[in-house]
Scaffold this active site. Structure first.
Site, PDB file in Angstrom:
ATOM      1  N   MET A 193       0.850  -1.204   0.000  1.00 11.13           N
ATOM      2  CA  MET A 193       0.000   0.000   0.000  1.00 11.13           C
ATOM      3  C   MET A 193       0.880   1.246   0.000  1.00 11.13           C
ATOM      4  SD  MET A 193      -3.437  -0.937   2.038  1.00 11.13           S
ATOM      5  CE  MET A 193      -2.856  -0.633   3.689  1.00 11.13           C
ATOM      6  N   ASN A 231       4.122   3.924   0.949  1.00 14.71           N
ATOM      7  CA  ASN A 231       4.783   4.458   2.146  1.00 14.71           C
ATOM      8  C   ASN A 231       5.801   3.414   2.638  1.00 14.71           C
ATOM      9  OD1 ASN A 231       4.320   5.268   5.518  1.00 14.71           O
ATOM     10  ND2 ASN A 231       5.095   6.677   4.000  1.00 14.71           N
ATOM     11  N   GLN A 263      11.807  -0.377   5.306  1.00 14.63           N
ATOM     12  CA  GLN A 263      12.768  -1.464   5.071  1.00 14.63           C
ATOM     13  C   GLN A 263      12.086  -2.837   5.006  1.00 14.63           C
ATOM     14  OE1 GLN A 263      15.800  -0.838   4.051  1.00 14.63           O
ATOM     15  NE2 GLN A 263      16.038  -3.051   3.752  1.00 14.63           N
ATOM     16  N   GLY A 264      10.969  -2.980   5.676  1.00 15.86           N
ATOM     17  CA  GLY A 264      10.236  -4.257   5.599  1.00 15.86           C
ATOM     18  C   GLY A 264       9.810  -4.551   4.160  1.00 15.86           C
ATOM     19  N   HIS A 265       9.287  -3.536   3.474  1.00 18.59           N
ATOM     20  CA  HIS A 265       8.870  -3.733   2.076  1.00 18.59           C
ATOM     21  C   HIS A 265      10.084  -3.989   1.185  1.00 18.59           C
ATOM     22  CE1 HIS A 265       5.562  -0.970   3.579  1.00 18.59           C
ATOM     23  NE2 HIS A 265       4.861  -1.965   3.075  1.00 18.59           N
ATOM     24  N   GLN A 281      -3.021 -12.079   8.059  1.00 14.24           N
ATOM     25  CA  GLN A 281      -3.202 -11.782   6.626  1.00 14.24           C
ATOM     26  C   GLN A 281      -2.504 -12.845   5.771  1.00 14.24           C
ATOM     27  OE1 GLN A 281      -2.886  -7.774   4.646  1.00 14.24           O
ATOM     28  NE2 GLN A 281      -0.811  -8.440   4.215  1.00 14.24           N
ATOM     29  N   MET A 309       8.587  -2.806  12.024  1.00 15.39           N
ATOM     30  CA  MET A 309       8.410  -1.709  11.064  1.00 15.39           C
ATOM     31  C   MET A 309       7.010  -1.760  10.473  1.00 15.39           C
ATOM     32  SD  MET A 309      11.916  -0.994   9.136  1.00 15.39           S
ATOM     33  CE  MET A 309      13.420  -0.782  10.065  1.00 15.39           C
ATOM     34  N   SER A 310       6.410  -0.595  10.344  1.00 19.68           N
ATOM     35  CA  SER A 310       5.049  -0.487   9.825  1.00 19.68           C
ATOM     36  C   SER A 310       4.861   0.931   9.303  1.00 19.68           C
ATOM     37  CB  SER A 310       4.051  -0.743  10.953  1.00 19.68           C
ATOM     38  OG  SER A 310       2.775  -0.261  10.599  1.00 19.68           O
TER      39      SER A 310
HETATM   40  O1  PAF Z   1      -0.225  -5.723   3.712  1.00 17.00           O
HETATM   41  C1  PAF Z   1      -0.606  -4.822   2.933  1.00 17.00           C
HETATM   42  O2  PAF Z   1       0.095  -3.848   2.672  1.00 17.00           O
HETATM   43  C2  PAF Z   1      -1.974  -4.939   2.279  1.00 17.00           C
HETATM   44  O3  PAF Z   1      -2.883  -5.533   3.142  1.00 17.00           O
HETATM   45  C3  PAF Z   1      -1.926  -5.668   0.930  1.00 17.00           C
HETATM   46  C4  PAF Z   1      -1.487  -7.107   1.074  1.00 17.00           C
HETATM   47  C5  PAF Z   1      -1.003  -4.936  -0.025  1.00 17.00           C
HETATM   48  C6  PAF Z   1      -3.332  -5.677   0.326  1.00 17.00           C
HETATM   49  O4  PAF Z   1      -3.810  -4.389   0.129  1.00 17.00           O
END
Ligand code: PAF
Length: 282
Positions: free
Chosen positions: A30, A32, A35-37, A155, A186-187
């Site tokens: 989503m 923003n 480092q996690g992403h 999730q 991290m979030s």
């Molecule tokens: O974890 C997230 O960032 C969201 O829930 C995802 C998996 C991209 C779905 O919108």
């Protein structure tokens, strides 16, 4: 890195890669990015020839009183970070592209059971929104594999169940949570916290560690949970839930279950943070 909102362009590029015998990994986000992403992207590059990322703040997974409008949108910085990490294709659709008929008329995907408890109980409809967008994105990108952070443990389980139930030919890879040096997971939502709140919030991980140790030593789970709730209150949290579950399916813990997970959601001020810890008891 090529950025597009065009579904056909994504499909054409992925098809070309696949015709050339290459594998494609997908990292839905989503935006923003932190480092996690970026770790999801670097892990994806270890497992596949090409990496596709999406940035879409999915309105369907936000409740009415949640932070959809305030959710940080930082596309230019995200693009630079993704390019540096080695992603090649970025999909940045708008809600109108994803839900052209509006969300009310949109076919949805719902994983029963798993979607209704823990975060699902606190955020009704959240996992329907997640499963629907992830399913749609999978159908648009058609990757060989997709990577998700284990910070969102429930999730990840919902997505794995959806992929299995719908026989989607996609491998789902869970990647370990990346933490600040304080232990705070991290979030993107950490950006809502003041520096003082960030320090306080690090108590969440310490509490999970202490709980795991106490349970592994044989202390009764209800007592451990109650003590931890008090500790979190004391640290300035308003706990939403704190629960110990079977790590394989999130069912209630049975006497002979060994692989367990502690899942927590708690408010620091108005910011809802989640974290979890998997562990084994003898
Ligand atoms: O974890 C997230 O960032 C969201 O829930 C995802 C998996 C991209 C779905 O919108």
């Amino acid at each position: 890195m090529y950025t597009t909102q065009d579904i056909a362009a994504i499909r054409t590029q992925v098809r070309q890669w696949r015709l050339a015998g290459k594998t494609v990994a997908f990292v839905p986000t989503m935006g923003n990015l932190h480092q996690g992403h970026i770790t999801l992207v670097t892990e994806a590059l270890k497992r596949a020839d090409h990496v596709v990322v999406s940035i879409f703040v999915n309105p369907m997974q936000f409740g009415q009183n949640e932070d959809l409008d305030a959710y940080p949108r930082t596309l230019a910085a995200d693009q630079a970070a993704l390019e540096a990490a080695g992603a090649e294709l970025l999909f940045t659709p708008t809600p109108a592209i994803i839900y052209p008929k509006g969300m009310d008329k949109q076919t949805f995907v719902e994983v029963p059971g798993l979607s209704e408890e823990l975060c699902g109980a606190s955020r009704p409809g959240h996992f329907r929104g997640v499963a629907t967008i992830v399913c749609k994105l999978f159908n648009i990108v058609q990757p060989d594999l997709a990577l998700f952070g284990k910070k969102d443990f429930q999730q990840l389980m919902v997505i794995k169940a959806m992929v299995e139930d719908l026989s989607l030919p996609i491998e789902i890879v869970g990647v370990d949570t990346i933490r600040e040096s304080s232990g705070l997971a991290m979030s993107s939502r950490n950006g809502y916290l003041s520096e003082a709140q960030k320090q306080q919030a690090a108590q969440l991980k310490r509490t999970l560690d202490e709980m795991a140790e106490a349970i592994a030593q044989g202390q009764a789970i209800p007592n451990v949970v109650q003590h931890a709730q008090e500790q979190l209150h004391h640290a300035g949290f308003k706990p939403d839930y704190l629960s110990v579950r079977n790590a394989a399916d999130l069912s209630e813990v049975q006497a002979d279950d060994k692989q367990l997970v502690i899942l927590a959601a708690a408010f620091m001020g108005s910011t809802r943070l989640i974290d979890n810890l998997s562990f084994e008891r003898a």
